[in-house]
Write a protein that holds these residues in place. Sequence first.
Motif, PDB file in Angstrom:
ATOM      1  N   PHE A  75     -11.199   0.360   6.802  1.00 52.21           N
ATOM      2  CA  PHE A  75     -10.475  -0.874   6.265  1.00 52.21           C
ATOM      3  C   PHE A  75     -11.631  -1.911   6.090  1.00 52.21           C
ATOM      4  CE2 PHE A  75      -7.322   1.452   8.701  1.00 52.21           C
ATOM      5  CZ  PHE A  75      -6.305   1.229   8.173  1.00 52.21           C
ATOM      6  N   SER A  76     -11.221  -2.676   5.047  1.00 54.51           N
ATOM      7  CA  SER A  76     -12.036  -3.975   4.759  1.00 54.51           C
ATOM      8  C   SER A  76     -11.665  -4.972   5.687  1.00 54.51           C
ATOM      9  CB  SER A  76     -12.155  -4.078   3.338  1.00 54.51           C
ATOM     10  OG  SER A  76     -10.775  -4.606   2.906  1.00 54.51           O
ATOM     11  N   HIS A  77     -10.557  -4.847   6.146  1.00 55.70           N
ATOM     12  CA  HIS A  77      -9.972  -5.957   6.818  1.00 55.70           C
ATOM     13  C   HIS A  77      -9.382  -5.540   8.101  1.00 55.70           C
ATOM     14  CE1 HIS A  77      -7.718  -9.715   7.841  1.00 55.70           C
ATOM     15  NE2 HIS A  77      -6.892  -9.185   7.902  1.00 55.70           N
ATOM     16  N   ASN A  78      -9.508  -5.933   9.283  1.00 54.68           N
ATOM     17  CA  ASN A  78      -8.646  -5.384  10.483  1.00 54.68           C
ATOM     18  C   ASN A  78      -7.524  -6.174  10.549  1.00 54.68           C
ATOM     19  OD1 ASN A  78      -8.061  -4.635  13.189  1.00 54.68           O
ATOM     20  ND2 ASN A  78      -9.464  -5.705  14.175  1.00 54.68           N
ATOM     21  N   PRO A  79      -6.346  -5.303  10.427  1.00 56.73           N
ATOM     22  CA  PRO A  79      -5.044  -5.817  10.299  1.00 56.73           C
ATOM     23  C   PRO A  79      -4.400  -6.194  11.888  1.00 56.73           C
ATOM     24  CG  PRO A  79      -4.919  -3.338  10.493  1.00 56.73           C
ATOM     25  CD  PRO A  79      -6.264  -3.983  10.331  1.00 56.73           C
ATOM     26  N   SER A 112       0.726  -1.196   0.021  1.00 56.82           N
ATOM     27  CA  SER A 112       0.049   0.026   0.128  1.00 56.82           C
ATOM     28  C   SER A 112       0.823   1.357   0.074  1.00 56.82           C
ATOM     29  CB  SER A 112      -0.988   0.028   1.060  1.00 56.82           C
ATOM     30  OG  SER A 112      -0.118   0.180   2.346  1.00 56.82           O
ATOM     31  N   ARG A 169      -5.015  -8.167  15.441  1.00 61.24           N
ATOM     32  CA  ARG A 169      -5.517  -9.402  16.022  1.00 61.24           C
ATOM     33  C   ARG A 169      -5.937  -8.971  17.617  1.00 61.24           C
ATOM     34  NH1 ARG A 169      -2.453 -14.700  14.946  1.00 61.24           N
ATOM     35  NH2 ARG A 169      -0.754 -13.532  15.923  1.00 61.24           N
TER      36      ARG A 169
END
Length: 267
Positions: free
Chosen positions: A258-262, A178, A264
């Motif tokens: 965000f389409s995805h949570n980086p 990115s 955890r």
Amino acid sequence: EQYERYPPERKVPVQHHLQEFVVVLTKGMLSDQLTYVGLARKLLTIGDLKQIRNQRIGRGKIGGKAAGMMLAWKIIQRRGMEIAPELASRISIPESFFVAADVFYDFQALNNLIPHMNQKYKSLEEVRTDYPKLRQTYLSGRFPSDVEARLRELLVQVGHAPIIVRSSSLLEDNFGFSFAGKYDTYFLPNQGTREENLAALMRAIAAVYASVISPDAIAYRQRMGLLDYDERMAVLIQRVVGAHHKELYFPALAGVAFSHNPFRWNA
């Protein structure tokens, strides 16, 4: 444009030509990555590409960030109107202009900066030492006369609205990496005289160009195995969306989606 205006029954026999035109123009102005082109072929119209071309300054591609933004917008327009039309109809892109990637080469050639592109092969310690002086060299550079003329036209078009000058390298917002935060972005109040505003705009673009050889950017490209890539920087210029509140100007809200949570939450 003629093909695109055809009624459905006339369009069928020329659809393969229309798709070819979209692919060729996409590769020339936006991206030649096959994954991107495959999506663009289904989503972009000749009208979309013509609008991009009209807002483009110079030759070449508009860069990864700008290309990704245009494609995301088309996906929202098409899928969003099917899923949540009331929401999708309220989403728009700020007025945008694109300083194409080839202007970066023209700027470097005009200001004798091309020899410094080998900075990426130096040690990071050397890059950090050299960068402040090299950045100043970029900031004092001048632009080709035709580019300067188009930037003047841009400022006439946006009036005295604040603008943002954003990096849009060919690698940026790419499939697999990115470059978030690696290149510079500048907000410009755009409240001075036309000449003052133009000088500030050109200086901001030059600063974005300089960030190509910044320590952070080079370290990231090194880590991602991209050092040998011929990095070219396009620039995305946008009217800042917001409103005046007494003497201040700012957006109602701002954030990143965000389409995805980086991160955890646990192991």
